[in-house]
Design an enzyme around this catalytic site. Sequence first.
Site, PDB file in Angstrom:
ATOM      1  N   TYR A  11       0.641  -1.504   0.181  1.00 60.66           N
ATOM      2  CA  TYR A  11      -0.287   0.078   0.219  1.00 60.66           C
ATOM      3  C   TYR A  11       1.243   1.405  -0.252  1.00 60.66           C
ATOM      4  O   TYR A  11       0.910   2.007  -0.995  1.00 60.66           O
ATOM      5  CB  TYR A  11      -1.232  -0.135   1.421  1.00 60.66           C
ATOM      6  CG  TYR A  11      -1.427   1.004   1.071  1.00 60.66           C
ATOM      7  CD1 TYR A  11      -2.401   1.794   0.732  1.00 60.66           C
ATOM      8  CD2 TYR A  11      -1.890   1.426   2.629  1.00 60.66           C
ATOM      9  CE1 TYR A  11      -3.343   3.074   0.678  1.00 60.66           C
ATOM     10  CE2 TYR A  11      -2.531   2.434   3.344  1.00 60.66           C
ATOM     11  CZ  TYR A  11      -3.386   3.279   2.609  1.00 60.66           C
ATOM     12  OH  TYR A  11      -4.155   4.370   2.379  1.00 60.66           O
ATOM     13  N   ASN A  32       8.329  -9.547  -1.826  1.00 60.14           N
ATOM     14  CA  ASN A  32       8.422 -11.270  -1.870  1.00 60.14           C
ATOM     15  C   ASN A  32       6.684 -11.648  -2.829  1.00 60.14           C
ATOM     16  O   ASN A  32       6.864 -12.911  -2.695  1.00 60.14           O
ATOM     17  CB  ASN A  32       8.885 -12.336  -0.927  1.00 60.14           C
ATOM     18  CG  ASN A  32       7.841 -11.583  -0.119  1.00 60.14           C
ATOM     19  OD1 ASN A  32       7.020 -10.983  -0.145  1.00 60.14           O
ATOM     20  ND2 ASN A  32       8.528 -12.458   1.305  1.00 60.14           N
ATOM     21  N   LEU A  33       6.118 -10.430  -2.691  1.00 57.80           N
ATOM     22  CA  LEU A  33       4.943 -10.783  -2.630  1.00 57.80           C
ATOM     23  C   LEU A  33       3.708 -11.674  -2.213  1.00 57.80           C
ATOM     24  O   LEU A  33       3.258 -12.262  -2.393  1.00 57.80           O
ATOM     25  CB  LEU A  33       4.663 -11.006  -4.727  1.00 57.80           C
ATOM     26  CG  LEU A  33       5.287 -10.068  -5.956  1.00 57.80           C
ATOM     27  CD1 LEU A  33       4.916 -10.703  -7.122  1.00 57.80           C
ATOM     28  CD2 LEU A  33       4.169  -8.883  -5.261  1.00 57.80           C
ATOM     29  N   PHE A  75       5.086  -7.786   7.960  1.00 62.77           N
ATOM     30  CA  PHE A  75       3.348  -7.859   8.111  1.00 62.77           C
ATOM     31  C   PHE A  75       3.119  -6.207   8.974  1.00 62.77           C
ATOM     32  O   PHE A  75       4.071  -5.944   9.460  1.00 62.77           O
ATOM     33  CB  PHE A  75       4.119  -8.642   8.736  1.00 62.77           C
ATOM     34  CG  PHE A  75       4.215 -10.434   7.937  1.00 62.77           C
ATOM     35  CD1 PHE A  75       4.355 -10.441   6.415  1.00 62.77           C
ATOM     36  CD2 PHE A  75       4.799 -11.551   7.946  1.00 62.77           C
ATOM     37  CE1 PHE A  75       3.930 -11.393   5.301  1.00 62.77           C
ATOM     38  CE2 PHE A  75       5.202 -12.676   7.428  1.00 62.77           C
ATOM     39  CZ  PHE A  75       5.127 -12.794   6.441  1.00 62.77           C
ATOM     40  N   SER A 116       6.048   3.304  12.770  1.00 59.59           N
ATOM     41  CA  SER A 116       4.536   3.761  13.217  1.00 59.59           C
ATOM     42  C   SER A 116       4.304   3.553  14.560  1.00 59.59           C
ATOM     43  O   SER A 116       5.141   2.888  15.494  1.00 59.59           O
ATOM     44  CB  SER A 116       3.844   1.413  13.174  1.00 59.59           C
ATOM     45  OG  SER A 116       2.952   1.411  14.047  1.00 59.59           O
ATOM     46  N   TYR A 140       3.830  -6.712  16.375  1.00 67.90           N
ATOM     47  CA  TYR A 140       4.419  -5.554  15.751  1.00 67.90           C
ATOM     48  C   TYR A 140       4.659  -4.437  16.123  1.00 67.90           C
ATOM     49  O   TYR A 140       5.947  -4.695  15.158  1.00 67.90           O
ATOM     50  CB  TYR A 140       2.823  -5.195  14.913  1.00 67.90           C
ATOM     51  CG  TYR A 140       2.460  -4.495  14.145  1.00 67.90           C
ATOM     52  CD1 TYR A 140       3.401  -4.765  12.696  1.00 67.90           C
ATOM     53  CD2 TYR A 140       2.438  -3.081  14.311  1.00 67.90           C
ATOM     54  CE1 TYR A 140       3.581  -3.254  11.915  1.00 67.90           C
ATOM     55  CE2 TYR A 140       2.885  -1.853  12.890  1.00 67.90           C
ATOM     56  CZ  TYR A 140       2.969  -2.103  11.744  1.00 67.90           C
ATOM     57  OH  TYR A 140       3.059  -1.174  10.851  1.00 67.90           O
ATOM     58  N   LYS A 144       9.138  -3.056  15.305  1.00 69.10           N
ATOM     59  CA  LYS A 144       9.260  -2.129  14.794  1.00 69.10           C
ATOM     60  C   LYS A 144      10.111  -0.989  15.382  1.00 69.10           C
ATOM     61  O   LYS A 144      11.455  -0.449  14.963  1.00 69.10           O
ATOM     62  CB  LYS A 144       7.653  -0.748  14.186  1.00 69.10           C
ATOM     63  CG  LYS A 144       6.897  -1.573  13.277  1.00 69.10           C
ATOM     64  CD  LYS A 144       7.336  -1.380  11.803  1.00 69.10           C
ATOM     65  CE  LYS A 144       6.927  -2.040  10.986  1.00 69.10           C
ATOM     66  NZ  LYS A 144       7.135  -1.184   9.777  1.00 69.10           N
ATOM     67  N   ARG A 278     -11.297  -5.043  20.442  1.00 68.49           N
ATOM     68  CA  ARG A 278     -10.897  -5.479  20.093  1.00 68.49           C
ATOM     69  C   ARG A 278      -9.246  -5.416  21.530  1.00 68.49           C
ATOM     70  O   ARG A 278      -8.725  -4.330  21.239  1.00 68.49           O
ATOM     71  CB  ARG A 278     -10.693  -5.373  18.738  1.00 68.49           C
ATOM     72  CG  ARG A 278      -8.942  -6.062  18.335  1.00 68.49           C
ATOM     73  CD  ARG A 278      -9.236  -4.733  16.677  1.00 68.49           C
ATOM     74  NE  ARG A 278      -8.405  -4.355  16.286  1.00 68.49           N
ATOM     75  CZ  ARG A 278      -7.982  -3.609  14.925  1.00 68.49           C
ATOM     76  NH1 ARG A 278      -8.445  -3.949  14.020  1.00 68.49           N
ATOM     77  NH2 ARG A 278      -7.992  -2.185  15.068  1.00 68.49           N
TER      78      ARG A 278
HETATM   79  N1  UFG Z   1     -12.442  -0.553  14.224  1.00 68.97           N
HETATM   80  C1  UFG Z   1     -13.384  -0.932  14.076  1.00 68.97           C
HETATM   81  N2  UFG Z   1     -13.441  -2.191  13.449  1.00 68.97           N
HETATM   82  C2  UFG Z   1     -13.297  -2.391  12.310  1.00 68.97           C
HETATM   83  C3  UFG Z   1     -11.904  -2.409  11.879  1.00 68.97           C
HETATM   84  C4  UFG Z   1     -11.835  -1.002  13.401  1.00 68.97           C
HETATM   85  O1  UFG Z   1     -14.042  -0.581  14.979  1.00 68.97           O
HETATM   86  O2  UFG Z   1     -13.749  -3.499  12.015  1.00 68.97           O
HETATM   87  C5  UFG Z   1     -11.471   0.480  15.049  1.00 68.97           C
HETATM   88  C6  UFG Z   1     -10.372   0.225  16.105  1.00 68.97           C
HETATM   89  O3  UFG Z   1     -10.627  -0.234  16.734  1.00 68.97           O
HETATM   90  C7  UFG Z   1      -9.218   1.507  16.110  1.00 68.97           C
HETATM   91  C8  UFG Z   1      -9.699   2.130  14.677  1.00 68.97           C
HETATM   92  O4  UFG Z   1     -11.252   1.838  14.168  1.00 68.97           O
HETATM   93  O5  UFG Z   1     -10.268   2.234  16.883  1.00 68.97           O
HETATM   94  C9  UFG Z   1      -8.650   2.007  13.816  1.00 68.97           C
HETATM   95  O6  UFG Z   1      -8.897   0.753  13.253  1.00 68.97           O
HETATM   96  P1  UFG Z   1      -7.690   0.129  11.839  1.00 68.97           P
HETATM   97  O7  UFG Z   1      -7.556  -1.596  12.578  1.00 68.97           O
HETATM   98  O8  UFG Z   1      -7.908   0.801  11.121  1.00 68.97           O
HETATM   99  O9  UFG Z   1      -6.296   0.669  12.362  1.00 68.97           O
HETATM  100  P2  UFG Z   1      -4.864   0.784  14.089  1.00 68.97           P
HETATM  101  O10 UFG Z   1      -5.325   2.053  14.872  1.00 68.97           O
HETATM  102  O11 UFG Z   1      -5.711  -0.682  14.885  1.00 68.97           O
HETATM  103  O12 UFG Z   1      -4.145   0.554  13.609  1.00 68.97           O
HETATM  104  C10 UFG Z   1      -2.678   0.815  12.374  1.00 68.97           C
HETATM  105  C11 UFG Z   1      -2.588   0.467  11.927  1.00 68.97           C
HETATM  106  C12 UFG Z   1      -1.069  -0.414  12.670  1.00 68.97           C
HETATM  107  C13 UFG Z   1      -0.446   0.355  13.481  1.00 68.97           C
HETATM  108  C14 UFG Z   1      -1.325   1.356  14.167  1.00 68.97           C
HETATM  109  C15 UFG Z   1      -0.603   2.527  14.928  1.00 68.97           C
HETATM  110  O13 UFG Z   1      -2.574  -0.872  11.022  1.00 68.97           O
HETATM  111  O14 UFG Z   1      -0.236  -1.018  11.184  1.00 68.97           O
HETATM  112  O15 UFG Z   1      -2.326   1.895  13.646  1.00 68.97           O
HETATM  113  O16 UFG Z   1      -1.474   3.799  15.044  1.00 68.97           O
HETATM  114  F1  UFG Z   1       0.034  -0.211  14.511  1.00 68.97           F
END
Ligand code: UFG
Length: 326
Positions: A11, A32-33, A75, A116, A140, A144, A278
């Site tokens: 991305y 490495n796809l 990852f 991150s 994760y 980092k 979560r």
């Molecule tokens: N969320 C939901 N429902 C979903 C998916 C996400 O409520 O189906 C909420 C999550 O709980 C969170 C927010 O939406 O509060 C954002 O979630 P994301 O999964 O989009 O992103 P994250 O904040 O969990 O994680 C991102 C990156 C990570 C990084 C992190 C650091 O994906 O790689 O930010 O801030 F580590």
Amino acid sequence: MKVAVTGGAGYIGSVTSECLLEKGHEVVIVDNLSTGHEEAVERGAAFHRCDLLDTEAVRKVLSTGIEAVCHFAAFSQVAESVSDPLKYYRNNVCGAVSLAAAMRDAGVTDILFSSSAAVYGEPDSTPINEDSRLQPVNAYGGTKLAVERMLSDCSKAWGLRTLSLRYFNAAGATGKHGEDHRPETHLIPLVLDAAAGRRDELVIYGDDYPTIDGTCVRDYIHVKDLAEAHLLGLEKLPAGCTGALNLGNGRGFSVLQVIEAASRVTGNDIPFRMGARRSGDPAVLVAASARAEEILGWKRRHHEIDVIIEDAYRWKRDHPGGYASA
Ligand code: UFG
């Protein structure tokens, strides 16, 4: 400049490759796809399907006149990193060690590392600046932070020039590149799938956080702004710019506010229901990015959440099944 982009089929790597090429740089993608997409490889870039753990293969690629590396390959599913930490340490940490060894052997000194906000874990206060405590709460984030430290140690030992860019929540798209994770776990693509009826509903992970409406607050930063920071970082590395910089929008939006914005952008109601928290989700993650602005001269151009979501929406509309549907 001739730049190697690891993870250039992913991305943020694909968007950065696009921007590098637009600015006249030569781009060599190493991927490495395993999670990237061949369709995401920029046309104007050279491409090597190669695993970073293969130090000798990477050294050969780097020995073709590469001047700097942008290292995205990793990852990035937080939940998976908790259930299978070795997968993450092997790929993210061992892969970066192998890449650094290949750089040393090939005489390449400059590297920008995709770090991150996950290195901060549950922050003591927000907005988070670079001096905040580093206390990752998942594997994760642990990988980092380990890579940041490994690169900094190489810098002291043999002059590697390294800058770690700590992204907050990357979002948005360009016309060509967007988010296509399998499985998708990120909020904005999931919300857009729910808006388009590709998903029955969105489950909100918790509404009892100490935030404006009880749902988690995040700092969504446009992927084009992230790419722009890399272009600036590459220019600054030779001048001794080092350490770590936050890259965020400086504004937080709750999950419900993101849903409202996506509803405005798409014109559709978004079916959702409240679910359980979560594990590992901090309540609020918002960046202080003043240091990146000052040191890199970085200016965000795409602040508005509606604009960020609109770009993601356009890409999703044109690629409803991800890259495979292009
Ligand atoms: N969320 C939901 N429902 C979903 C998916 C996400 O409520 O189906 C909420 C999550 O709980 C969170 C927010 O939406 O509060 C954002 O979630 P994301 O999964 O989009 O992103 P994250 O904040 O969990 O994680 C991102 C990156 C990570 C990084 C992190 C650091 O994906 O790689 O930010 O801030 F580590």
